[in-house]
Scaffold this active site. Structure first.
Site, PDB file in Angstrom:
ATOM      1  N   CYS A 152      -4.352  -6.522   5.646  1.00 49.47           N
ATOM      2  CA  CYS A 152      -4.187  -4.733   6.388  1.00 49.47           C
ATOM      3  C   CYS A 152      -4.103  -3.875   6.059  1.00 49.47           C
ATOM      4  O   CYS A 152      -4.138  -2.392   5.809  1.00 49.47           O
ATOM      5  CB  CYS A 152      -1.943  -4.965   6.777  1.00 49.47           C
ATOM      6  SG  CYS A 152      -1.826  -6.618   7.517  1.00 49.47           S
ATOM      7  N   HIS A 166       3.257   2.642   4.497  1.00 52.14           N
ATOM      8  CA  HIS A 166       2.623   1.532   4.635  1.00 52.14           C
ATOM      9  C   HIS A 166       3.593   1.193   5.828  1.00 52.14           C
ATOM     10  O   HIS A 166       3.577   0.920   6.981  1.00 52.14           O
ATOM     11  CB  HIS A 166       2.413   0.717   3.715  1.00 52.14           C
ATOM     12  CG  HIS A 166       1.527  -0.987   4.622  1.00 52.14           C
ATOM     13  ND1 HIS A 166       0.840  -0.824   5.093  1.00 52.14           N
ATOM     14  CD2 HIS A 166       2.281  -2.256   4.478  1.00 52.14           C
ATOM     15  CE1 HIS A 166       0.433  -2.364   5.439  1.00 52.14           C
ATOM     16  NE2 HIS A 166       1.805  -2.404   4.613  1.00 52.14           N
ATOM     17  N   GLU A 220       7.888  -0.460  -0.386  1.00 59.04           N
ATOM     18  CA  GLU A 220       6.873   0.481  -0.868  1.00 59.04           C
ATOM     19  C   GLU A 220       8.479   1.495  -1.471  1.00 59.04           C
ATOM     20  O   GLU A 220       7.287   2.394  -2.184  1.00 59.04           O
ATOM     21  CB  GLU A 220       6.530   0.794   0.440  1.00 59.04           C
ATOM     22  CG  GLU A 220       5.598   2.118   0.400  1.00 59.04           C
ATOM     23  CD  GLU A 220       4.776   2.253   1.820  1.00 59.04           C
ATOM     24  OE1 GLU A 220       4.612   3.415   1.923  1.00 59.04           O
ATOM     25  OE2 GLU A 220       6.182   1.584   3.177  1.00 59.04           O
ATOM     26  N   LYS A 251       3.191   3.548  11.807  1.00 60.57           N
ATOM     27  CA  LYS A 251       2.898   1.874  12.369  1.00 60.57           C
ATOM     28  C   LYS A 251       4.394   1.928  13.934  1.00 60.57           C
ATOM     29  O   LYS A 251       5.009   1.386  14.920  1.00 60.57           O
ATOM     30  CB  LYS A 251       3.806   1.143  11.943  1.00 60.57           C
ATOM     31  CG  LYS A 251       2.540   0.725  11.153  1.00 60.57           C
ATOM     32  CD  LYS A 251       2.441  -0.551   9.879  1.00 60.57           C
ATOM     33  CE  LYS A 251       0.572  -0.431   9.328  1.00 60.57           C
ATOM     34  NZ  LYS A 251       1.459   0.177   8.278  1.00 60.57           N
ATOM     35  N   HIS A 265       1.173  -2.061  14.394  1.00 62.48           N
ATOM     36  CA  HIS A 265       1.058  -2.000  12.957  1.00 62.48           C
ATOM     37  C   HIS A 265      -0.844  -2.519  13.234  1.00 62.48           C
ATOM     38  O   HIS A 265      -1.206  -3.549  13.994  1.00 62.48           O
ATOM     39  CB  HIS A 265       1.330  -3.273  12.007  1.00 62.48           C
ATOM     40  CG  HIS A 265       0.682  -3.605  10.815  1.00 62.48           C
ATOM     41  ND1 HIS A 265      -0.317  -3.228  10.555  1.00 62.48           N
ATOM     42  CD2 HIS A 265       1.443  -4.453  10.242  1.00 62.48           C
ATOM     43  CE1 HIS A 265      -0.750  -3.742   9.226  1.00 62.48           C
ATOM     44  NE2 HIS A 265      -0.406  -3.806   8.780  1.00 62.48           N
ATOM     45  N   PHE A 321      -1.885  -8.789   2.707  1.00 59.44           N
ATOM     46  CA  PHE A 321      -1.175  -9.977   2.958  1.00 59.44           C
ATOM     47  C   PHE A 321      -2.106  -9.775   1.203  1.00 59.44           C
ATOM     48  O   PHE A 321      -3.541 -10.298   0.928  1.00 59.44           O
ATOM     49  CB  PHE A 321      -1.636 -11.042   3.908  1.00 59.44           C
ATOM     50  CG  PHE A 321      -0.797 -11.640   5.018  1.00 59.44           C
ATOM     51  CD1 PHE A 321       0.637 -11.096   4.600  1.00 59.44           C
ATOM     52  CD2 PHE A 321      -1.096 -12.588   6.085  1.00 59.44           C
ATOM     53  CE1 PHE A 321       1.054 -10.690   6.132  1.00 59.44           C
ATOM     54  CE2 PHE A 321       0.453 -12.910   6.395  1.00 59.44           C
ATOM     55  CZ  PHE A 321       1.070 -12.352   7.360  1.00 59.44           C
TER      56      PHE A 321
END
Length: 788
Positions: A168, A301, A312, A333, A338, A397
């Protein structure tokens, strides 16, 4: 040597383009985001039966790019279509003409994606399950580099072309690498961005992790229930400020700097305190000449999952200190979903347009403050705000973190470089090939001419066997696929050989830049085939976590404790060479003192079937080709760091260069023009003439159609009567993305055995016409007429 990447070189954004759930342009994206409109609805293109949700941020805008990347077929891939559509807008918006305003050779591509063309793989696998024979073109769309090479060909861009895949955070990494390419003087312009399209695997995988929200995602909210998947593409056109001024190109914003780091914590979950993400944010500030009080807005994010949002928020607080309580942190998002590998580019565009219009974009669907988050989410609609600078966060990830710092034109930032130039040296190797473990086994096999591999289902394959205990305990290894085990084992050996494994602080500061072409295909196949044949209930979450290309680098960080700048390059058969080039530029710029650079490949049954179906490999010529597995890691280090530690120095990397044929997916220039340009530029960057070189370690692997152009190029650059031409892959097999590493280890072995102790040039080429050349020298540097 190549000029030191110079942070004082201004890099600007001349134009942007996007196709997202908000529509087919960047302005449509911005209009929707600024208004807080949610473009998340029931997905129509895929069957959504039995998933955790039926919702997604789907592209409904017709998408028909002008460039036909598969002229011999009626197949296409949505991720590539999206990328081309967004790029067409960005290129048109700049008003620049390739070859007229900026030479094609000075214009490159940096592309980020999470799944690449995996939807094409799903369609092919399903057709095989139903007894059919898929169009072989589908397999050529799968690798991440396919999108990069389609972009290069569509616009005739012949400069450096690379692809990054850090899940991502992929297109944020592409932005970071493009910034270094321009600052290193390797290009004047870079088309940068990312793309991802819906796949059944992604919906099944995130469903298996119980990460999808049944309602549109509500990031940072107290009752958030998960993420929403989206699809689309964003593209930004980066120019050096000098090129922008010379051409009169528009300037939308500036890119000041970046920070990359690894969590080294968990395959999917972030560090709960945001420790790794905070390091990325602090690094971006330092690289950009900013302090926390300069930041008023962060495009977060903000996925909408409980762990990600709180981690975050903790990271922002840790990095910005008291200033964090005054900033706004919002999530794009919440409105488009996403976009996985495209998120960094699309959210970067939103950040850039926020600076342009002086409006902080909102978080939609916000239901109330969560004390675990607690920062201002700009709830509802955009808020007018004086913005000179802004950050954009993306975390993926395997613990891949990236933060990019942007500024309005003429804003603050971009300091003088904090470090001076230094040589980049090789201080350690870790080698696992079909010839055995260790560099000596590889040297012996090549010296004896022992051809590796055996026939396997219509192709010749050289498999590796190794002591897997070097990758961890049996329990630890159960969470890894073969490519991850190869990465850990080879990196552990390389760190040990470099004498860098005994100092925990030094290891923690070490980064990882991994190259792979095949990547996680073993895990992707294991996860996808049961889902396609039996349904989403067969989705295995333990396998899904390994389906990202940067999973192997993440496992290295978790196993060895490396937490420095970490990225994964996926430039096809040139992936390892691309990783070495990116690592070289990072070290020369002082982004790290030491980097592990592994190149790893493992061949799964579906990968073998795909190679066999492509005519190039299924022909008579293919019988002379051996597909090889490998795990080869080099330790690259700034010379001052190596000498301070008393580390062995095996070679000096004098320079590198990458050039593109711009011929398209699976195509190359038969004249060898791109290879020639890469070799000549690498020699110039190294300060050498062709007659200073003892040997060329060729990319040739036994495919005449690909080998002949390189041979023609070598004959134009070198006096072949005075320089050795080595073609180790014809004996040892093509280790796909690890070819440059293979040649580097063998070159050092040649010096060690008393061979000609002059520099060598190493070639590596993708099968889509991306060519990287590197120049290595023994130590001490030889004295030549150039004064070295």
């Amino acid at each position: 040597m190549t000029d030191v990447p110079d942070q004082t070189v201004g890099v600007v954004i001349a134009a942007v383009g996007a196709i997202t759930p908000h529509g087919g342009s960047a302005e449509a994206l911005w209009d929707g985001v600024r208004a807080g409109r949610v473009a998340i609805s029931p997905v129509r293109r895929l069957s959504m039966d039995h998933y955790q949700t039926t919702l997604g941020g789907e592209i409904t805008e017709p998408c028909s790019p002008g460039y036909d990347y598969a002229p011999d077929s009626d197949t296409c891939d949505f991720s590539i279509d999206f990328a081309l559509a967004a790029a067409e807008e960005a290129m048109a918006g700049s008003g620049l003409r390739v070859g007229t305003d900026i030479p094609a050779e000075r214009w490159g591509v940096a592309y980020g994606t999470c799944h690449g063309g995996w939807r094409s793989a799903e369609l092919a696998l399903r057709e095989v399950q139903e007894g059919g024979t898929p169009d072989w073109h589908r397999y050529t769309f799968v690798p991440p580099q396919a999108g990069a090479e389609a972009l290069s060909a569509a616009f005739g861009l012949k400069g450096p072309v690379l692809s990054a895949n850090t899940a991502c955070a992929a297109s944020a990494h592409a932005l970071a690498h493009a910034l270094d390419v321009i600052r290193a003087g390797a290009a004047d312009a870079m088309l940068v961005g990312g793309s991802d399209a819906f796949t059944e695997s992604a919906f099944a995988g995130f469903s298996s992790l119980w990460s999808l929200s049944p309602q549109p995602a509500a990031p940072y909210s107290k009752d958030r229930s998960g993420l929403t998947l989206g699809e689309g593409s964003g593209m930004l056109l980066l120019l050096s400020r000098q090129a922008a001024e010379r051409t009169g190109a528009p300037v939308v914003a500036e890119v000041l700097g970046y920070g990359l780091s690894a969590d080294g914590h968990h395959p999917t979950a972030p560090h709960p305190e945001g420790e790794g993400a905070a390091r990325a944010i602090r690094s971006a500030l330092t690289a950009s000449g900013l302090v926390p009080d300069d930041i008023r807005y962060v495009n977060g994010h903000g996925t909408g999952t409980e762990k990600n949002d709180s981690a975050e928020s903790n990271a922002v607080r840790a990095a910005l200190g008291e200033a964090a309580e005054k900033i706004s942190l919002s999530s794009t998002k919440s409105m488009i979903g996403h976009l996985l590998g495209a998120a960094g580019a699309v959210e970067g565009i939103v950040t850039v347009l926020a600076l342009r219009d002086q409006v902080a974009p909102p978080t939609a669907s916000f239901t109330g403050l969560d004390p675990q988050c607690g920062l201002d989410p700009v709830a509802g609609t955009g808020r007018p705000m004086v913005l000179d600078t802004a950050l954009s966060n993306n975390f993926g990830f395997a613990g891949a973190n990236a933060t990019i710092a942007f500024a309005r034109p003429g804003g603050p930032g971009a300091p003088a470089s904090a470090v001076g130039p230094d040589d980049v040296v090789v201080t350690g190797f870790g080698v696992i090939t079909s010839a055995g473990e260790g560099a000596e086994a590889l040297w012996d096999a090549y010296a004896a001419g022992r051809r590796q591999g055996a026939p396997e289902n219509g192709l010749r394959v050289a498999r590796v066997e190794f002591d897997r205990s070097a990758a961890g305990t049996p329990r630890e290894r159960r969470r890894m696929d073969k490519v991850s085990q190869l990465a850990i084992a080879s990196c552990r050996a390389a760190l040990g050989a470099a004498g860098a494994d005994g100092d925990a602080d030094a290891v923690a500061a070490t980064g990882v830049v991994l190259g792979t072409a095949i990547g996680p295909m073993e895990s992707s196949e294991r996860f996808t085939v049961p889902v396609l044949s039996k349904g989403v209930q067969e989705a295995n979450p333990a396998v899904f976590t390994n389906t990202v290309y940067n999973g192997a680098a993440g496992h290295v960080a978790m196993a060895l404790g490396t937490k420095g700048p970490t990225s994964t390059l996926t430039s096809g058969h040139a992936a390892g060479a691309a990783a070495l080039g990116v690592a070289y530029d990072m070290l020369r710029a002082g982004r790290a003192e030491r980097l592990l650079v592994p190149a790893v490949e493992a061949v799964s049954p579906a990968t073998l079937a795909a190679y066999r179906s492509i005519p190039l490999f299924g022909s008579a010529a293919g019988r002379r080709y051996t597909l090889a597995e490998a795990g080869i890691a080099l330790v690259l280090e700034r010379r001052a760091s190596a000498e301070r530690r008393g580390a062995p120095i095996h070679a000096v990397v004098l320079g590198h260069a990458t050039a593109s044929d711009a011929c398209g997916i699976g195509r190359w220039d038969p004249s060898g023009d791109g290879v020639e340009r890469a070799m000549r530029k690498a020699l110039r960057n190294a300060g050498l003439r062709p007659d200073h070189v003892a040997a060329v370690w060729a990319s040739a692997a036994g495919l005449a159609a690909a080998d002949r152009p390189e041979q023609a190029a070598v004959e134009r650059v070198f006096d072949t009567g005075r320089v050795r031409i080595e073609a180790p892959k014809r004996v040892l097999g093509e280790p796909v993305g690890a070819g440059a590493h293979l040649s580097a280890v063998l070159a050092v072995g040649g010096w060690r055995e008393g061979g000609d102790r002059r520099p060598v040039l190493v070639n590596s080429s993708s099968l889509g016409g991306t060519h990287t050349s590197l120049v290595l020298s023994p130590v001490p540097l030889p004295v030549t007429e150039s004064g070295r």
